[in-house]
Scaffold this motif. Structure first.
Motif: not given
Length: 549
Positions: A329-344
Motif C-alpha cells: 500500500e505504501n508503494g514499496s512493492m508493486l505486486m502481492m498475493v492476498d485475499g479478495l476481501g483485502s481489496w476494498h
C-alpha cells in the motif's frame, strides 16, 4: 421479497455440480467406521456423499433487490449502487425476550460491551445476545479451554483454522444435530438460511449428519494484486506469462528508489504453473501431493529465482509472513498475493489520503500463455454451532436469530447487522453505500455477522470503479474454474498426521528463500513420505476411491 423459482438440490444434482468424480461407489469400512455416531475416529474420516444428499437443506434463493451485474458462473453478483429502499426481510422478531450467549473471534479492536449498536440489533432480534468476543490470535486456545471445561455458550463460531483437535470425535456430543431442523424442505422455515448455497452447507456435514450453519465463502480465496496506478506511471502492463512476470520484476525492482517488484507470490505462482492444491490423481490414477508434482518443482524454482534476484522486498524475504499489506500500500512493492476481501479494505484505508491509489487483481493468466486454471475453494470455512444440550424449541429460536443475521443485501436486517442504525452509526455516501461514522467505527464490528451471513455479493460502490472491476475479474477467472478432487467432502485427517503439512511448508519456505539448497527438495520429500506422507496418501486414496474419485 422475491423468490426465484423453487429449486431443490437432489443428491445427484449437487454431486454433478461438483464436477469430475460425481459417480459414486459403495461406502467403505473407512466411511462407516463411525457407525451412527457423527465425527471421526483416530484413523480419520470423510463424509459420505451418497448419504450427504439426504441431510442437505433445499436451496431456495431469495432476491430483495436485483443486482446490476447478475452473478455468473459462480461469481458473485455486483451492485453499482447500494439499494436506496430497503425491505424488512424478517417481519417478526425471532427471539423470545431472553438472553443468548455467543462466542466469536475478533481480528480488530474489541468494541465496548454495552453500545447502541448492540441495543439496536438486539431490539430487532427480540433477544439480548451476550457476546464473548476473543482476540483472533487467542481464539484456538480459548476454544480448547471451553471444550475442556464444558463451558460452551449457546452459539459458538468456529473458523476452519481454529478447529480443536479431535473435533470430529466430539461434535456429535457437544453440538446439536441440526439435520431434522434444516434438511430438505425443513430449512424453508428460515428463508435466509434456505438462500445459502448447497456447497456451503456441505461444509457442515459431519458423519453424514448436519452440524452448524455455514458462512458462505467466495469462489476463489486469493489472487495476485498489482498497483495499477504505479504500473501506469512506469508504463508497465500486467504479465500474461511466467517469462513476462520475470521481465516485469526486472523492470520494477530499484532499491535506490525503495521499490521492489513483489512479496511472496508463491501461492499464485503455483496456480500459474497449474499445481493442483492438496491432492490430485495422475493419469495413471496414482494419488499425489502437490509438492510431489513437476509443476510444483517448476513453480518453486521460479519463485526461488525471484527471491535470489532480489525482486522480493527484503522485509518479506527475511520473514515467512512479513508486512506485505503495508509495503504494497505504501508503494514499496508493486505486486502481492492476498485475499479478495483485502481489496476494498485497502481502498478504505488508502483513498482518503491517496485518491490515486488503485490496486487490481492481475487478469487471469498461466505460465505459458495457455488457458489458466483457478481452483475453487471450499464452500465455507466458518460455521456457527449450537450447543447440544438445548431443547428443540430453543434450537429453533437460535436458528431464527441466525436466519436474521444471514439476511442479504436489500434488507433492513443486512444494513443493521453490517452498518448499524442509519444516521446514528452510518451515513450514505457515494453510490448510496453506507459508511460508518466515528460512533459506528467504535461500536460496529463483525459480531452478528460472524453468527450468520448471506452469500457473497460485491456492493462497495463508494469506491469508484471497484464493483465493476472486481465483478469483471471474478467472471473472467470463473471461466477457468476447476474443482479439486475433494470438493464438497469434509475430510478429517488422522490426528497424528495433521502436523505434516505445516512441517513441510516450513521447509518449502526455507527452499524459497535460499536457506536450503534446491537439490534438497528430493530428500525433503523422501523424509515427508517416511514421516507419514505415504500413510496420509493411503488414507486419502482409500477415502476418495470409495466415493468414486
Amino acid at each position: 421479497m422475491r423468490r426465484t423459482p423453487h429449486h431443490t438440490w437432489s443428491r445427484r444434482s449437487f454431486l454433478s455440480a461438483l464436477g469430475a468424480g460425481a459417480a459414486l461407489a459403495a461406502t467403505s469400512p473407512l466411511l462407516t467406521a463411525c457407525g451412527s455416531r457423527p465425527g471421526a475416529s483416530p484413523t480419520g474420516a470423510v463424509s459420505d456423499p451418497d448419504a450427504m444428499g439426504a441431510v442437505l437443506p433445499n436451496h431456495v434463493p431469495v432476491e430483495f433487490v436485483a443486482p446490476d451485474l447478475p452473478g455468473r458462473l459462480g461469481a458473485a453478483p455486483g451492485y453499482l449502487s447500494y439499494p436506496a429502499q430497503l425491505v424488512r426481510g424478517v417481519p417478526d422478531a425471532p427471539g423470545t425476550g431472553g438472553e443468548v450467549t455467543a462466542m466469536t473471534p475478533a481480528f480488530w479492536p474489541i468494541p465496548p460491551a454495552d453500545n447502541d449498536y448492540y441495543d439496536a440489533v438486539n431490539e430487532r432480534l427480540g433477544a439480548r445476545v451476550r457476546f464473548n468476543i476473543v482476540n483472533g490470535s487467542d481464539y484456538a486456545a480459548k476454544l480448547n479451554a471451553m471444550f475442556a471445561g464444558d463451558q460452551l455458550p449457546e452459539l459458538t463460531v468456529i473458523p476452519d483454522w481454529d478447529v480443536p483437535p479431535r473435533f470430529g470425535e466430539a461434535v456429535g456430543t457437544v453440538f446439536a444435530d441440526l439435520t431434522e431442523h434444516l434438511a430438505g424442505d425443513a430449512v424453508e422455515k428460515y428463508p435466509m438460511l434456505a438462500n445459502l448455497p448447497t456447497r456451503a452447507w456441505a461444509y457442515c456435514v459431519r458423519g453424514n449428519r448436519l452440524f452448524g450453519v455455514p458462512t458462505p465463502a467466495e469462489l476463489f480465496a486469493v489472487t495476485s494484486f498489482y498497483r495499477h496506478d504505479l504500473f501506469e506511471e512506469l508504463g508497465l502492463a500486467p504479465p500474461t506469462t511466467a517469462d513476462e512476470l520475470r521481465a516485469l520484476c526486472e523492470q520494477i525492482t530499484d532499491p535506490n528508489r525503495n521499490r521492489w517488484a513483489c512479496g511472496n507470490l508463491f501461492l499464485d505462482v503455483k496456480r500459474m504453473f497449474g499445481v493442483v492444491p492438496g491432492w490430485s490423481r495422475e493419469s495413471s490414477g496414482r494419488l499425489v501431493n502437490e509438492a510431489e508434482t513437476e509443476g510444483f518443482r517448476e513453480a518453486l524454482t521460479f519463485m526461488r529465482a525471484l527471491f535470489a534476484d532480489g525482486h522480493v522486498h527484503p522485509t518479506v524475504a527475511g520473514s515467512n509472513t512479513g508486512q506485505e499489506k503495508e509495503l504494497f500500500e505504501n508503494g514499496s512493492m508493486l505486486m502481492m498475493v492476498d485475499g479478495l476481501g483485502s481489496w476494498h479494505e485497502a481502498l478504505a484505508r488508502q483513498l482518503p489520503g491517496n485518491p490515486a491509489f488503485d490496486m487490481r487483481p492481475i487478469p487471469p493468466f498461466s505460465h505459458d500463455g495457455g488457458d489458466p486454471v483457478y481452483f475453487t475453494e471450499e464452500g465455507a470455512s466458518i460455521a456457527t454451532f449450537i450447543r447440544g444440550d438445548l431443547e428443540p424449541e430453543r434450537i429453533e429460536e437460535l436458528l431464527g436469530i441466525l436466519n436474521f443475521c444471514a439476511a442479504p443485501i436489500g434488507t433492513e436486517e443486512h444494513y443493521l447487522v453490517n452498518y448499524g442504525v442509519e444516521g446514528v452509526h452510518s451515513e450514505r455516501g457515494e453510490g448510496g453505500s453506507p459508511q460508518l461514522n466515528a460512533k459506528g467505527s467504535r461500536e460496529v464490528t463483525f459480531t452478528y455477522g460472524f453468527l450468520g451471513a448471506p452469500p457473497p455479493s460485491i456492493a462497495q460502490a463508494q469506491y469508484p470503479g471497484y464493483v465493476q472491476a472486481r465483478y469483471d475479474w471474478e467472471v473472467a477467472a470463473a471461466q477457468y474454474k476447476v474443482s479439486k478432487i475433494d470438493e464438497g467432502l469434509h475430510i478429517e485427517e488422522p490426528p497424528r498426521l495433521t502436523s505434516l503439512e505445516q512441517r513441510l511448508d516450513d521447509q518449502i519456505q526455507d527452499l524459497l528463500r535460499g536457506r536450503t539448497p534446491l537439490d534438497q527438495l528430493d530428500s525433503i520429500m523422501d523424509r515427508w513420505r517416511s514421516d507419514g506422507g505415504d500413510e496420509l496418501r493411503e488414507f486419502y486414496d482409500d477415502a476418495l476411491s470409495d466415493v468414486g474419485r
